[in-house]
Design an enzyme around this catalytic site. Structure first.
Site, short mmCIF file in Angstrom:
data_model
loop_
_atom_site.label_atom_id
_atom_site.label_comp_id
_atom_site.label_asym_id
_atom_site.label_seq_id
_atom_site.Cartn_x
_atom_site.Cartn_y
_atom_site.Cartn_z
N ASP A 98 -1.96 -10.23 1.91
CA ASP A 98 -1.11 -9.61 2.93
C ASP A 98 -1.57 -10.08 4.30
O ASP A 98 -2.74 -9.90 4.67
CB ASP A 98 -1.21 -8.08 2.84
CG ASP A 98 0.13 -7.40 3.06
OD1 ASP A 98 0.82 -7.80 4.02
OD2 ASP A 98 0.48 -6.50 2.29
N ASP A 142 3.59 -9.37 6.90
CA ASP A 142 4.04 -8.06 7.34
C ASP A 142 4.90 -8.17 8.61
O ASP A 142 4.52 -8.84 9.56
CB ASP A 142 2.81 -7.18 7.61
CG ASP A 142 3.15 -5.74 7.89
OD1 ASP A 142 3.66 -5.07 6.98
OD2 ASP A 142 2.90 -5.29 9.03
N HIS A 187 4.60 -0.33 -1.49
CA HIS A 187 3.73 0.68 -0.90
C HIS A 187 4.42 1.47 0.20
O HIS A 187 3.90 2.52 0.62
CB HIS A 187 2.48 0.00 -0.34
CG HIS A 187 2.81 -0.98 0.75
ND1 HIS A 187 3.45 -2.18 0.49
CD2 HIS A 187 2.63 -0.94 2.10
CE1 HIS A 187 3.63 -2.83 1.63
NE2 HIS A 187 3.14 -2.11 2.61
N ASP A 188 5.55 1.00 0.71
CA ASP A 188 6.27 1.67 1.79
C ASP A 188 7.51 2.42 1.30
O ASP A 188 8.24 2.98 2.12
CB ASP A 188 6.71 0.65 2.84
CG ASP A 188 5.59 0.24 3.77
OD1 ASP A 188 4.62 1.01 3.91
OD2 ASP A 188 5.68 -0.86 4.36
N GLU A 214 8.24 -10.19 5.39
CA GLU A 214 8.87 -8.87 5.51
C GLU A 214 9.67 -8.85 6.80
O GLU A 214 9.12 -9.06 7.88
CB GLU A 214 7.81 -7.77 5.51
CG GLU A 214 8.43 -6.38 5.55
CD GLU A 214 7.41 -5.29 5.90
OE1 GLU A 214 7.57 -4.18 5.38
OE2 GLU A 214 6.49 -5.56 6.69
#
Length: 556
Positions: free
Chosen positions: A98, A199, A330-331, A254
């Site tokens: 990440d 991210d 995870h979000d 993302e």
């Protein structure tokens, strides 16, 4: 269509702090992941994606990085990481990291130096602005609540943070910042990692002049306004040319707010930037009609809207770009609770149905830890049970400060939408704390772990786990699943999601009943069509039982 390894892959996402604890301090760690690699390999995936494991004060669970080149001691050390990477590669899997480079932690050395003065080496590593009439430089709001600006007396200026105050945004206009980011990428790629999930990467280029938002400012409108800024293509192309093109890597960006047209610009098959994007359109459906409440709502998503979103991306990127396919991360709350039915009567069927619906599409599927077990939302009932910065901040802002909603209603919204639903520890077995730890877990477990866990499912040939295993094997075995063109069927059907894929003279027909009712549908597949997979043991042709999903293959 050009064949590249990321197109043939299935990714398994691991949230390290919740996956497996090896030293009984209650926090998942790198050696815990090593312990479970054979389980991940058994599922059949090709790539593991790790959420951030870098040194961080954990104000946003690792998405506030204080040191990009060192491991958070809670997870282990660099020797542990090297061992994990070697063990992943030994099992013929790959690892992507990440990469969080829109912002850092406010504890990062760069920010600590930047806030001291306007004329040192790091002064312009972040986005600083003078007060306007004694207030914030503009009316932007942060994603986790409150203004997107925080004042620093030492500089007499505000710094921008699109997320928490502890996550100051980097100034990508500064070429030294870009080179520092590229140096971080080279560090990990030279270690042998196989790519990055980036991210909120489409926020790195800010609108010129940082103007006010018109109309009512909200956090969602702020992110949408900032997204896909004027130099984003340029920055991503430079990243590709100077770093990524020199390695055989997989990259996924993302990109909140991006459209299919945006995605083609950044990830098109003829472009040289990223391989694919994570878009938010389908998981962002069903916002509150009161725009002041943003995403916080508990209304179910309409199937016609879900189909419209997913179909649009499938059709738009076909032959032009590449989709990422996901229900969970995870979000996001657990998919079986959000899009299926987590009532024990239907939980297994609907989890399999959702997996089938998504994995038969064109793109790279992502499986989030526990999704392959049909893990559900945690259904917490007290704000003290929540840990997530976003959830806690918005509860206090919307309930206590702005009084836009009462506490019980907001708790219902959190039970449906909170990110904490995805962050409860992995459910391995029926032992105390589900086999996650012998210590005190950093976060409470889902109460249903004695029913839903890996041990039970590995012993049950009809489990969600083995259904996902078969879905992954089918993708590896059939080119039509990976590369076939997409054709939507009956987009206005409010109960059934059906579509076809076409490739080299063959057709794949996917049919999924999203309801707890038995319905009748006829898609005129040939009598000799092969049933590739189903979540029932028998096929009743036009009859679709509750949450039934089936896939046929036949010649055109």
């Amino acid at each position: 269509m050009k064949k590249q390894w990321f197109k043939d892959s299935v990714v398994y996402q691991i949230y390290p702090m919740s996956f497996q604890d090896s030293n009984n301090d209650g926090i998942g760690d790198l050696l815990g992941i090593v312990k479970r690699l054979d389980y991940v390999k058994k599922l059949g995936v090709d790539v593991i994606w790790l959420n951030p494991i870098y040194i961080s004060p954990n104000k946003d669970n690792g998405y506030d990085i204080a040191d990009y080149k060192n491991i958070n001691p809670e997870y282990g050390n660099m020797d542990d990481f090297d061992y994990l990477l070697a063990q992943i590669h030994k099992r013929d899997m790959k690892l992507i990291m990440d990469l969080v480079v829109n912002h850092t932690s406010d504890q990062h050395k760069w920010f600590q130096e930047s806030k001291k003065a306007k004329d040192n080496k790091y002064a312009d590593y972040y986005i600083w602005r003078d007060p306007v009439d004694g207030h914030e430089p503009n009316n932007w709001l942060a994603a986790f609540g409150g203004p997107a600006w925080t004042y620093v007396p030492e500089r007499g200026q505000y710094y921008l943070h699109l997320f928490a105050p502890g996550q100051p945004d980097l100034n990508w206009e500064n070429p030294k910042v870009r080179e520092a980011v590229f140096d971080v990428e080279r560090f990990w790629l030279d270690k042998g990692v196989d790519g990055f999930r980036m991210d909120v990467i489409n926020l790195i280029s800010k609108p010129a002049g940082l103007p006010d938002l018109s109309g009512t400012p909200t956090a969602e409108r702020t992110l949408g306004f900032v997204a896909d800024g004027p130099r984003l293509n340029e920055f991503l192309r430079q990243m590709h040319d100077e770093v990524l093109s020199h390695y055989d890597v997989m990259t996924v960006g993302e990109m909140p707010g991006s459209t299919p047209e945006d995605a083609i610009k950044y990830t098109g098959l003829d472009s040289h930037e990223l391989n694919m994007v994570f878009q938010f359109e389908h998981v962002g459906l069903g916002p509150n009609p009161d725009v002041r409440l943003g995403k916080w709502n508990d209304e179910p998503v309409k199937l016609t809207e879900l189909k419209s979103s997913l179909n649009r991306w499938q059709k738009a990127l076909d032959g032009k770009g590449w989709n990422s396919l996901y229900w969970n991360n995870h979000d996001q709350p657990r998919a079986v609770s959000r899009f299926g039915n987590d009532d024990p009567k239907y939980q297994v069927r609907s989890a399999k149905m959702l997996g089938t619906t998504l994995h038969m599409m064109q793109g790279t599927p992502y499986v989030y830890e526990g999704e392959e077990l049909g893990m559900t939302n945690c259904h917490f009932t007290d704000i003290e049970q929540y840990e997530d910065l976003e959830s806690v901040n918005f509860f206090h802002e919307l309930v206590d400060q702005r009084k836009l909603v009462d506490g019980p209603t907001m708790l219902k919204y959190l039970a449906v939408k909170s990110r904490d639903n995805a962050r409860t520890p992995m459910q391995w077995n029926t032992d105390q704390d589900a086999g996650f730890t012998k210590g005190t877990p950093w976060y409470g477990l889902n109460a249903n772990y004695k029913e839903i866990n890996a041990k039970n499912e590995l012993e049950d040939k009809n489990s969600v786990f083995y259904h996902y295993q078969k879905l992954i094997k089918l993708r590896h075995d059939f080119d039509i699943i990976r590369y076939g063109a997409f054709e939507e069927l009956d987009p206005q059907d409010e109960q059934v999601y059906a579509y076809q894929r076409h490739y080299n003279g063959k057709t794949l027909l996917v049919i999924s009943n999203f309801t707890d009712q038995t319905v009748m549908r006829n898609y005129n597949q040939p009598k000799n069509a092969e049933l590739l997979i189903s979540n029932y043991t028998d096929d009743k042709d036009a009859e679709l039982r509750p949450y039934e999903s089936k896939v046929y293959l036949f010649n055109d």
